[in-house]
Design an enzyme around this catalytic site. Sequence first.
Site, PDB file in Angstrom:
ATOM      1  N   ASN A 149       0.810  -1.218   0.000  1.00 18.25           N
ATOM      2  CA  ASN A 149       0.000   0.000   0.000  1.00 18.25           C
ATOM      3  C   ASN A 149       0.846   1.272   0.000  1.00 18.25           C
ATOM      4  O   ASN A 149       1.890   1.344   0.658  1.00 18.25           O
ATOM      5  CB  ASN A 149      -0.923   0.009   1.231  1.00 18.25           C
ATOM      6  CG  ASN A 149      -2.030  -1.018   1.119  1.00 18.25           C
ATOM      7  OD1 ASN A 149      -2.543  -1.260   0.030  1.00 18.25           O
ATOM      8  ND2 ASN A 149      -2.402  -1.622   2.231  1.00 18.25           N
ATOM      9  N   HIS A 150       0.396   2.268  -0.732  1.00 15.47           N
ATOM     10  CA  HIS A 150       1.028   3.590  -0.775  1.00 15.47           C
ATOM     11  C   HIS A 150       0.124   4.609  -0.090  1.00 15.47           C
ATOM     12  O   HIS A 150      -1.095   4.441  -0.053  1.00 15.47           O
ATOM     13  CB  HIS A 150       1.246   4.039  -2.228  1.00 15.47           C
ATOM     14  CG  HIS A 150       2.285   3.250  -2.952  1.00 15.47           C
ATOM     15  ND1 HIS A 150       2.953   3.747  -4.051  1.00 15.47           N
ATOM     16  CD2 HIS A 150       2.795   2.008  -2.754  1.00 15.47           C
ATOM     17  CE1 HIS A 150       3.804   2.845  -4.503  1.00 15.47           C
ATOM     18  NE2 HIS A 150       3.718   1.781  -3.727  1.00 15.47           N
ATOM     19  N   LYS A 151       0.731   5.635   0.424  1.00 17.15           N
ATOM     20  CA  LYS A 151      -0.046   6.751   0.974  1.00 17.15           C
ATOM     21  C   LYS A 151      -0.891   7.369  -0.133  1.00 17.15           C
ATOM     22  O   LYS A 151      -0.394   7.637  -1.236  1.00 17.15           O
ATOM     23  CB  LYS A 151       0.904   7.791   1.563  1.00 17.15           C
ATOM     24  CG  LYS A 151       0.219   9.023   2.131  1.00 17.15           C
ATOM     25  CD  LYS A 151       1.246  10.032   2.630  1.00 17.15           C
ATOM     26  CE  LYS A 151       0.572  11.323   3.055  1.00 17.15           C
ATOM     27  NZ  LYS A 151       1.570  12.350   3.464  1.00 17.15           N
TER      28      LYS A 151
END
Length: 210
Positions: free
Chosen positions: A82-84
Amino acid sequence: MYGPEPDTKHPMKGFPQVCFIKNTVKSQNILIGDYTYYDDPEDSEGFEKNVLYHFPFIGDKLIIGKFCSIGRRAKFIMNGANHKMSGLSTYPFYIFGGGWESVTPQSSELPYKGDTIIGNDVWIGYDVVIMPGVHIGNGAIIASRSVVTRDVDAYSIVGGNPAEMIKSRYSEQDILRLEQLAWWDWPIKKITKNLPIIASGTVKQLCECC
């Protein structure tokens, strides 16, 4: 005899394509039940390479129950992927350093879906992708090349991208009975004795043998 030895890597003599993977996985954050196997003619012992973005510092777990059948190239995407998403860009600048680490996000800013949990007696088909935090119920079937983005009910058949419900394998009442019976937790001697019913019988017959 009461079935194959659960602590052996390859239960089918002369056929290393099938592996009881609880005996090969090294990560403490991957928990696998007895008799769950991975089928891969190239590297059946290498199941762990299919658990992607699974970083120890995140702490999320992949939990797979007993008697599951996992097809070749099934992938489990974990929370480390997951990425911000709250900024203008989703690009992970901070991982490259060189001054960019100044924008390292707090853990609370990164999406976290929790543990990925697969029930017992689940059949996961060829090339399936399971996304972070998904829970798959007991007895479910995941069609080949499906992408599972949300929880799957017990004893349901799902397929597609994203995976959608195709049908339920049993009535709600029978599913409740099967969940209560939890045959996968029986002593292996009892399972072996009742294999004709477990493999080909009815829910009513399984209830009667208890």
